[in-house]
Enzyme design. Structure first.
Site, short mmCIF file in Angstrom:
data_model
loop_
_atom_site.label_atom_id
_atom_site.label_comp_id
_atom_site.label_asym_id
_atom_site.label_seq_id
_atom_site.Cartn_x
_atom_site.Cartn_y
_atom_site.Cartn_z
N SER B 155 0.63 -1.61 -0.11
CA SER B 155 0.13 -0.21 0.16
C SER B 155 0.75 1.13 0.33
CB SER B 155 -0.68 0.00 1.28
OG SER B 155 -1.94 0.50 0.62
N ASP B 321 -9.03 -6.34 -4.72
CA ASP B 321 -8.48 -4.81 -3.87
C ASP B 321 -8.98 -3.38 -4.69
OD1 ASP B 321 -7.45 -3.05 -2.87
OD2 ASP B 321 -5.53 -3.89 -3.31
N HIS B 354 -8.24 -4.78 -0.49
CA HIS B 354 -6.92 -4.42 -0.02
C HIS B 354 -6.00 -4.75 1.24
CE1 HIS B 354 -3.84 -0.78 -0.88
NE2 HIS B 354 -4.86 -0.75 0.42
#
Lengths: 397, 397
Positions: B155, B321, B354
């Protein structure tokens, strides 16, 4: 249709008062109450051309046209409804209604409770989609409409159009369900819950009695609206409309200033909304969305829940709608087909996400227009026959 | 690998102080400052086996293991890092670092400013991904690490791993970028902006000087975290984990009580987060996310921005995601391939959205494990050669 599509022009809101309390899903009997509504077009002699429009979260009975004293206040579905438009007011008598609990004219949390002499606030009953439909049926009674040619709505309004089909199967010929879903997903509920928390934790919410304090939980409403707005737009349309466009050439290196156009847009939308929308209404309407789940009382079988529906259906969904994605409309289509109902389903390739149902997409408009032309033709024969009969009589006289 | 994967066991956080101010993207020179960090495994003789782990929004230098006085506080990537784990601490010397501006030990908005004797609050500079990488490079200097075998993150952490590749091309052999993006989309920024508005409009935020008032903008933080949480989970996994499951058999018909499990979960997550996370840090880190856009200074050509990168790359994305969808990783892959870089890309079919980058998906773990085994082999020869040389010398003696 070669004629030019036009506006219904100047319209006037009306109100109908109901003295008999309404039995509500929560067990209460609520009333007396009033509903605000508008009508466009002319009800035909056999009252067979009425169309009811149900609204979603942030809309009202003001569906088409403008007010004489507020010529910029265009009805929320004015592109859809009017002379020569998909729902043609030269053929149909269109009824817009503001739902119970809303804040645009019907009795809601902001209204004065006859018991306390103060606004209902948090004492206003938690309404459901079914409660709204029951209240709308009473309005239809009041207007002398036994059976609608169609009941139509988008999003939460689509849920009402769907609920009409199984609650009052004899009272509608067509149900038009646009960008809707048979129930919210966990993600849908999650977004609602965040919005509610933003409102209810705002110190100016005062447990829903903010009216008594002369304040408004504007911060909470603003955040709630911003969240909602993100879910109404597709990722793609946001990218196209705003992308990473900046207000200024350089980053501000500030945590509170606006850098990106999308920030500016969302703040503007949030602030505008907080200026006119009632916080308790927001809570009520999101709760009605959460609770809607007709299959729940039928062992979670949607087909079973829709068994009583006898109407014909038009369902429309939009490819980029991630709030109520096409799959959700297809669930309804499948359940209706399992009951051997007549269903027309259009999946419109539109970039605008959930908002597409309010916008003027040519394919979408064409689908609705041709569907309503079919409805008009199914009404016409008897009216036509009556007219011919009158003409024949006149000729014979 | 037949050996049993284990834990790095008891670990200790350390701090490094930097007297020389750091030149920041906003034009300021910030310092002195401290960075909290942890290390696991042993740095080899030629210092070629060091791996830097970069954290995302809500994590820290505590990447693996537990603290002696807090045995339940497991490092946030403990499933990834340890003896026999994908990043094998029997082979690698792993460094976890808490970024500047965070609230877990490094200098941040909560720290006392030497100028005022009070917490920095809103005076703390707006940091960028590049600032963090520059600060991490100084930490590497302090640890005597000239070149990392790999810099790795998920991320926002992946953005740092990517930034290392073009800011310090000579200082890393591999860049491991997981569930990341080359820049935020308008929708990503929109979610950040709503979260920031929830915090900054909380009356207890006090313009970022809440420390001086002995309060915390907990309501704002709670809402911010709830929004974030929705974007970390896929629609599917939310449906599977929570669906429309109710806390009680019946609807509460209340606007403030919890009806659905998902509401309860989000409130819990929000409240827990508000109990430990610094509001100013939340603002800083979301702003760093918004601002990250390496292509911006290169005519919006990502390939151009990554031209200087010489590392080899592993990129991993997860099919569900929707925060940083696989397309976003593919943009990076394309830009690297345009520069003829060596890139391994895995698109892992995982249901968790995610959040998957933090979870133990077998395919994901296998991909990272085999990639790091390749890295270990590329390190081994020289180390092995050195060992053989020593053995040969010993034999000759």
């Amino acid at each position: 249709m070669s004629k030019q599509a036009g506006s219904v022009g100047i319209v006037q809101a009306q109100r109908m008062r109901f003295e008999t309390p309404l039995p509500m899903s929560n067990g209460q009997h609520f009333g007396p109450y009033e509903l605000a509504y508008e009508t466009y077009g002319t009800l035909n002699a056999d009252k067979s051309n009425a169309v009811l429009i149900c609204h979603a979260l942030n809309a009202s009975h003001h569906v088409a046209g403008v007010y004489a004293d507020d010529p910029k206040n265009l009805g929320w579905w004015d592109n859809m409804i009017g002379p020569g438009k998909p729902v043609d007011t030269d053929r149909f008598f269109v009824v817009g209604v503001n739902n119970l609990g809303s804040c645009f004219g019907s009795t809601g949390p902001h209204s004065i409770s006859p018991l306390t002499g103060k606004p209902y606030g948090p004492d206003f009953p938690v309404v459901t989609v079914e409660d709204w439909v029951n209240a709308q049926a009473r309005l239809a009674d009041g207007l002398g409409i036994e059976r609608f040619a169609a009941v139509m709505g988008g999003s939460l309004g689509g849920m009402q159009a769907l609920a009409w089909s199984y609650l009052y199967p004899q009272r509608l010929a067509h149900s038009v369900v646009i960008a809707s879903a048979p129930k919210l997903s966990a993600q849908n509920i999650a977004f609602n819950e965040v919005a509610r928390r933003a409102i209810t934790t705002d110190p100016q919410f005062h447990g829903g009695r903010f009216y008594d304090h002369g304040v408004v939980p504007a911060r909470g409403l603003e955040v709630a609206r911003m969240i909602g707005h993100i879910t109404y737009l597709s990722d793609d349309v946001m990218a196209e409309k705003f992308g990473r466009a900046l207000k200024n050439a350089r980053y501000s290196f500030s945590l509170t200033d606006v850098d990106f156009e999308i920030e500016s847009y969302l703040r503007y939308q949030g602030e505008k909304f907080a200026g006119y929308f009632d916080a308790n209404t927001y809570l009520l309407i999101t709760r009605a969305l959460d609770y809607y789940d007709p299959a729940r009382d039928h062992g979670h079988h949607l087909a079973k829940a829709l068994e009583k529906a006898t109407a014909q259906f038009l369902l429309v969904s939009f490819t980029t709608d991630w709030r109520f994605a096409p799959e959700r409309s297809r669930e309804i289509v499948q359940a209706l087909l399992a009951n051997r109902r007549k269903v027309t389903y259009a999946e419109v390739d539109a970039p605008h996400g959930h908002d597409a149902f309010l916008l003027e997409d040519p394919q979408y408009m064409a689908v609705v227009k041709s569907y309503f032309e079919r409805i008009a033709q199914s009404i016409a024969p008897s009216a036509g026959a009556a007219a011919q009969a009158r003409a024949a009589q006149a000729g014979a006289a």
